[in-house]
Structures are given as C-alpha cells and as structure tokens.
Design a protein around this motif. Structure first.
Motif, PDB file in Angstrom:
ATOM      1  N   ALA A  92      36.648   8.659  67.597  1.00 19.86           N
ATOM      2  CA  ALA A  92      37.057   8.545  66.194  1.00 19.86           C
ATOM      3  C   ALA A  92      35.891   8.098  65.314  1.00 19.86           C
ATOM      4  N   PHE A  93      35.133   7.099  65.767  1.00 25.34           N
ATOM      5  CA  PHE A  93      34.035   6.559  64.964  1.00 25.34           C
ATOM      6  C   PHE A  93      32.884   7.548  64.822  1.00 25.34           C
ATOM      7  N   SER A  94      32.710   8.431  65.803  1.00 31.01           N
ATOM      8  CA  SER A  94      31.617   9.404  65.727  1.00 31.01           C
ATOM      9  C   SER A  94      31.976  10.603  64.863  1.00 31.01           C
ATOM     10  N   CYS A 133      27.278   0.438  69.180  1.00 27.99           N
ATOM     11  CA  CYS A 133      26.299   1.213  68.402  1.00 27.99           C
ATOM     12  C   CYS A 133      26.978   1.912  67.224  1.00 27.99           C
ATOM     13  N   LEU A 134      28.110   2.574  67.505  1.00 30.73           N
ATOM     14  CA  LEU A 134      28.831   3.292  66.460  1.00 30.73           C
ATOM     15  C   LEU A 134      29.381   2.333  65.405  1.00 30.73           C
ATOM     16  N   LEU A 135      29.750   1.152  65.822  1.00 34.78           N
ATOM     17  CA  LEU A 135      30.234   0.145  64.885  1.00 34.78           C
ATOM     18  C   LEU A 135      29.150  -0.201  63.869  1.00 34.78           C
ATOM     19  N   CYS A 136      27.934  -0.396  64.340  1.00 30.39           N
ATOM     20  CA  CYS A 136      26.819  -0.718  63.442  1.00 30.39           C
ATOM     21  C   CYS A 136      26.448   0.483  62.569  1.00 30.39           C
ATOM     22  N   VAL A 137      26.518   1.687  63.126  1.00 31.43           N
ATOM     23  CA  VAL A 137      26.227   2.887  62.335  1.00 31.43           C
ATOM     24  C   VAL A 137      27.239   3.039  61.210  1.00 31.43           C
ATOM     25  N   TRP A 334       6.888  13.631  64.110  1.00 34.46           N
ATOM     26  CA  TRP A 334       7.427  13.104  65.362  1.00 34.46           C
ATOM     27  C   TRP A 334       8.268  11.860  65.136  1.00 34.46           C
ATOM     28  N   VAL A 335       7.917  11.066  64.129  1.00 33.96           N
ATOM     29  CA  VAL A 335       8.706   9.871  63.829  1.00 33.96           C
ATOM     30  C   VAL A 335      10.126  10.266  63.425  1.00 33.96           C
ATOM     31  N   LYS A 336      10.232  11.252  62.566  1.00 34.50           N
ATOM     32  CA  LYS A 336      11.545  11.708  62.108  1.00 34.50           C
ATOM     33  C   LYS A 336      12.326  12.358  63.245  1.00 34.50           C
ATOM     34  N   LYS A 337      11.628  13.090  64.103  1.00 31.36           N
ATOM     35  CA  LYS A 337      12.278  13.741  65.235  1.00 31.36           C
ATOM     36  C   LYS A 337      12.852  12.705  66.201  1.00 31.36           C
ATOM     37  N   GLN A 338      12.072  11.652  66.479  1.00 32.75           N
ATOM     38  CA  GLN A 338      12.546  10.605  67.387  1.00 32.75           C
ATOM     39  C   GLN A 338      13.792   9.923  66.828  1.00 32.75           C
ATOM     40  N   THR A 339      13.790   9.650  65.531  1.00 30.06           N
ATOM     41  CA  THR A 339      14.939   9.014  64.890  1.00 30.06           C
ATOM     42  C   THR A 339      16.159   9.920  64.932  1.00 30.06           C
ATOM     43  N   TYR A 340      15.950  11.199  64.614  1.00 23.89           N
ATOM     44  CA  TYR A 340      17.060  12.157  64.614  1.00 23.89           C
ATOM     45  C   TYR A 340      17.652  12.318  66.014  1.00 23.89           C
ATOM     46  N   ASP A 341      16.793  12.448  67.021  1.00 22.14           N
ATOM     47  CA  ASP A 341      17.277  12.627  68.402  1.00 22.14           C
ATOM     48  C   ASP A 341      18.085  11.419  68.874  1.00 22.14           C
ATOM     49  N   THR A 342      17.682  10.216  68.450  1.00 20.85           N
ATOM     50  CA  THR A 342      18.399   9.011  68.860  1.00 20.85           C
ATOM     51  C   THR A 342      19.806   8.979  68.272  1.00 20.85           C
ATOM     52  N   PHE A 343      19.914   9.226  66.979  1.00 18.44           N
ATOM     53  CA  PHE A 343      21.229   9.227  66.341  1.00 18.44           C
ATOM     54  C   PHE A 343      22.090  10.380  66.857  1.00 18.44           C
ATOM     55  N   LYS A 344      21.471  11.496  67.163  1.00 12.93           N
ATOM     56  CA  LYS A 344      22.228  12.633  67.667  1.00 12.93           C
ATOM     57  C   LYS A 344      22.818  12.318  69.037  1.00 12.93           C
ATOM     58  N   GLU A 345      22.087  11.575  69.857  1.00 17.29           N
ATOM     59  CA  GLU A 345      22.606  11.205  71.175  1.00 17.29           C
ATOM     60  C   GLU A 345      23.777  10.225  71.038  1.00 17.29           C
ATOM     61  N   SER A 357      28.115  12.412  55.090  1.00 18.87           N
ATOM     62  CA  SER A 357      28.968  11.396  54.467  1.00 18.87           C
ATOM     63  C   SER A 357      28.536   9.954  54.688  1.00 18.87           C
ATOM     64  N   ASN A 358      27.758   9.669  55.718  1.00 17.84           N
ATOM     65  CA  ASN A 358      27.419   8.293  56.065  1.00 17.84           C
ATOM     66  C   ASN A 358      26.238   7.802  55.228  1.00 17.84           C
ATOM     67  N   ASP A 359      26.488   6.806  54.374  1.00 18.93           N
ATOM     68  CA  ASP A 359      25.440   6.289  53.486  1.00 18.93           C
ATOM     69  C   ASP A 359      24.257   5.721  54.277  1.00 18.93           C
ATOM     70  N   PHE A 360      24.561   5.055  55.387  1.00 21.19           N
ATOM     71  CA  PHE A 360      23.493   4.454  56.197  1.00 21.19           C
ATOM     72  C   PHE A 360      22.552   5.525  56.737  1.00 21.19           C
ATOM     73  N   LEU A 361      23.112   6.587  57.322  1.00 20.10           N
ATOM     74  CA  LEU A 361      22.283   7.655  57.873  1.00 20.10           C
ATOM     75  C   LEU A 361      21.522   8.390  56.774  1.00 20.10           C
ATOM     76  N   ARG A 362      22.161   8.581  55.644  1.00 18.40           N
ATOM     77  CA  ARG A 362      21.483   9.263  54.530  1.00 18.40           C
ATOM     78  C   ARG A 362      20.333   8.420  53.995  1.00 18.40           C
ATOM     79  N   ASN A 363      20.471   7.103  54.039  1.00 18.18           N
ATOM     80  CA  ASN A 363      19.354   6.245  53.633  1.00 18.18           C
ATOM     81  C   ASN A 363      18.223   6.300  54.653  1.00 18.18           C
ATOM     82  N   VAL A 364      18.580   6.347  55.943  1.00 17.70           N
ATOM     83  CA  VAL A 364      17.557   6.420  56.988  1.00 17.70           C
ATOM     84  C   VAL A 364      16.704   7.672  56.819  1.00 17.70           C
ATOM     85  N   PHE A 365      17.347   8.803  56.529  1.00 15.75           N
ATOM     86  CA  PHE A 365      16.626  10.072  56.390  1.00 15.75           C
ATOM     87  C   PHE A 365      16.304  10.417  54.937  1.00 15.75           C
TER      88      PHE A 365
END
Length: 419
Positions: A92-94, A133-137, A334-345, A357-365
């Motif tokens: 549900a959280f993902s 992890c999903l709770l913090c995201v 590579w920095v952006k790729k590493q970040t994206y791969d981590t969140f995708k996993e 929709s996620n403000d946190f992820l949109r701020n990260v990227f």
C-alpha cells in the motif's frame, strides 16, 4: 450427535497462536481512482473509457479500514500473520501517497516495526525494515522522519553489526541505517573465506548491499568528506573487479565510475596513477567472452562495463530518460543513477507513481511541485480502446513483415511459399 461447527472458526484463530487468514493488499485497492484526491493527481492510463463513476469517499474509507486492520495484525501472535500484514502495508505504501493517514499513526507504525524487528525472525525483520524505509519516504525529510530514525536507528545498527543475525535481515536493514557500512564492505577487500577456503555467498550479498548503501551516502556528503573517502577507497575498489560474483563486480564498477565523477567535480585536474591498469581491467570486463559464464550474465556485464569504461576514460555518461505520466526525467550522471536505482528498489512498481505525486521524491530529483491536471486535460491524454487495439495490430504486422524479410533469402531451402 456431533456439535455444529461455529461460523468463522477456520479464519479468526489469532488468540491460540494460529495464523489468521490475512487478505493481502490487492491491485484493486491500489487503483489510482482510490487515492486520486489524496495526491491531487490522476494517472490518465487508469481511466477507462466506459467505466462507472467511483465514490472516492467510500473507497478511501474502505482503504483506510483495511490498512487499520493490517496495522492491528502486526501485533498478532502468529509470525506468518505479522509478516503478511507487513507485506500488505508495504504494498500500500509503495503504490499510494498516504501522508495524512501515516502522520496520524506514525508512532503506532513505528512501535509495530520495532516489535517485529525485535521479536521476528529473518523474513519478518526484512519486511519490517522495508516498511520503515517506505514510512520515511512517505513522510519526507522532516522532523517526523528524524524521530523514527532515532527510535529505529540504534536497533537496526545493532542488527547490522550482529554477526549472528540472519544474513537476509542484515542485508535488508542497510537501507535504514548507513552507519558502520565501511566496516562491512571493506572486508571484501581481504576476500573473506570460510573454513573450506571457498568464498561465502551470503557474505558477498551483504558486502554488496553495504557497498551500494555507502555509495548512496557518499553522494550527499560534503566535498571535504568526499575527498577523504576517495583517497581511502579508490585504490582498493579495483580489487573487487576480480570477484567471482557478477553483482559484486557490477557494484564495484558502478561505484568506481561514481567516485571518478565526484573526484573530477572536486578537482578538475584529478589524476589517477593506475589509470592504465584500471582501464585494462574494465575493457576486459566490457569484452568478456568467458565460455564458463552464462550468456545472460556476460551480456549484462558487458553492457554495464562499457558505460563504466566510458565514464572513467572519456568522462561520459549515457543519458537515460524516465517517463512518468506527462513528465520526463533525464538521468545524466552516476550520482543521479545511484539515487534513482536505490529508490526504485525500495518502491518497486510504485516508483513512477511516487515520482508523480511524492513531494519528497520530487525534491530529491528537483522535479518541482506535482503537476496538477484537470479532467479536460486527462480526457485529451486518454487513449481509446480502438486506438490501443490499432496500435497493437500495427506493431504485430510490422514484426511479422520484418521476420518475413529476414527469412525471404532462405525460402527455397525452408520450403516457404510467397504470397
């Protein structure tokens, strides 16, 4: 005469320690319509041409009712029931933005996660760590996330450093605590061996997770700390390129590419003494034709190390484009790729939805606020069933014609007839 059986006796048996029948969070629950008003965004692909109108208030109440039930089941006596509830909450959280619901129950969820990590075994601990992890995201980079980390951090750190804990559990906790990671993956430099003199697969998996988590942390470190880490590890990491494990070789290669990228950002005149030896190793991996390795592994390895070699030699990165709804995001380093791969996993199939929709992820990227689309815009973006069917038929016809062109020179040998 035998006594009649009571209704529901096969399902609700939590009091005696027997697992309850937990209905998992389904794809229907995760439909965009269910939570469209929560995020202020609706995916055009989720609209059907002739679908019935959805009572959003009723579906929202039904969703919250189910989630409350899952939270209660995380305290059940049965380990299977607790694990099933954790997995349903993760699903549900993902797939949804549930900020308000989670904020009201964040301490309850934190207590449940803490109990499951302390009381549970390997699989339950993994599920609880993933939920943390999903709770913090979901909550973003605010004080609330820091409070949760302060509560769970010491416990997770203890599990990571506990050599007697389950390997799978220790691997999962790496996403929740980033401390002591160097002490874990640097053991791979010495090529730890077990009593039989054979490399431990379980330890290798743990070392890979630690290395990737450490690399992610490095991307947000200040430049003076980055310089120290580069000086400490850049000359040792190439030794991991000779590891028997494919995933370790790939993790080491991508980490090297990222370190070179950061080193050149901090110092335009950066010079690596063993560049010739390193490029020879990378080129050998990029053109590996070892017959003893599986074709799929060789193909994957060559693809990754071609990009790594270009990054080390030519300072180049193959830009990738990620589509989500009407938006596009370019992964150009590579920095952006590493970040994206981590969140995708972590988020899995819910990655695109959270990017929308996620403000946190949109701020990260650095994507800015979520794009708001009205009903008229969504209607113009919607593809009708007839258009989808036509596109599929055209694609199938093109593929068939392409195969025929390839086989045409051999029609006499194969006994094919032309029409």
């Amino acid at each position: 005469m035998p006594k009649p059986k009571k209704r529901g006796s096969n399902h609700q048996r939590g009091a005696g320690g027997q697992p309850r029948n937990v209905q998992p969070f389904s794809d229907e629950d995760a439909s965009i319509e269910t939570m469209s008003h929560c995020s202020g965004f609706s995916d055009p692909a989720s609209f059907t041409e002739d679908g019935p109108e959805v009572d959003e208030e009723a579906t929202q109440e039904d969703l919250e009712y189910k989630l409350k039930g899952f939270i209660d089941l995380t305290l059940d006596k049965s380990a299977k029931t607790r694990q099933a509830a954790l997995e349903s909450l993760k699903s549900a959280f993902s797939s949804k933005i549930l900020y308000e619901f989670i904020m009201e129950r964040r301490m309850t969820l934190t207590d449940s996660i803490e109990r499951c990590i302390k009381k549970g075994k390997s699989d339950e601990q993994c599920a609880a760590a993933g939920l943390a992890c999903l709770l913090c995201v979901q909550m973003g980079s605010g004080i609330e996330s820091e409070e949760i980390f302060k509560i769970l951090g010491p416990l997770l750190k203890k599990i990571v450093c506990d050599g007697t804990a389950s390997i799978q559990a220790r691997q999962a906790e790496l996403y929740s605590t980033m401390e002591c990671l160097e002490n874990i993956f640097t053991k791979a430099y010495q090529r730890d061996r077990d009593t039989n003199g054979v490399s431990s697969t379980h330890n290798t998996v743990l070392h890979i997770s630690a290395l990737l988590a450490w690399t992610l942390l490095l991307t947000i470190c200040p430049m003076n700390e980055v310089k120290k880490k580069i000086e400490m590890h850049l000359h040792k990491l190439p030794s991991l390129l000779s590891c028997d494990d494919l995933n370790m070789r790939i993790a080491a290669g991508e980490t090297l590419a990222l370190l070179f990228e950061l080193a050149r950002e901090t110092d335009a005149d950066f010079f690596y003494e063993d560049m010739e030896l390193l490029t020879e190793k990378l080129r050998a991996l990029a053109t590996d034709g070892n017959k003893h390795r599986a074709k799929v592994d060789k193909r994957k390895q060559r693809s990754v190390f071609r990009d790594v070699l270009r990054a080390v030699e030519e300072r180049d990165f193959p830009t990738e484009m990620v589509k989500f709804g009407p938006e596009r995001m370019y992964i150009d380093c590579w920095v952006k790729k590493q970040t994206y791969d981590t969140f995708k996993e972590i988020l899995g199939s819910g990655m695109q939805y959270h990017l929308q929709s996620n403000d946190f992820l949109r701020n990260v990227f650095e994507l800015g606020p979520p794009v708001m689309l009205d009903a008229a815009t969504l209607k113009t973006m919607k593809i009708s069933r007839f258009e989808r069917l036509l596109t599929t038929e055209t694609s199938t016809t093109s593929k068939a014609e392409g195969r025929w062109v390839v086989l045409l020179p051999y029609r006499d040998v194969m006994g094919l007839q032309t029409f």
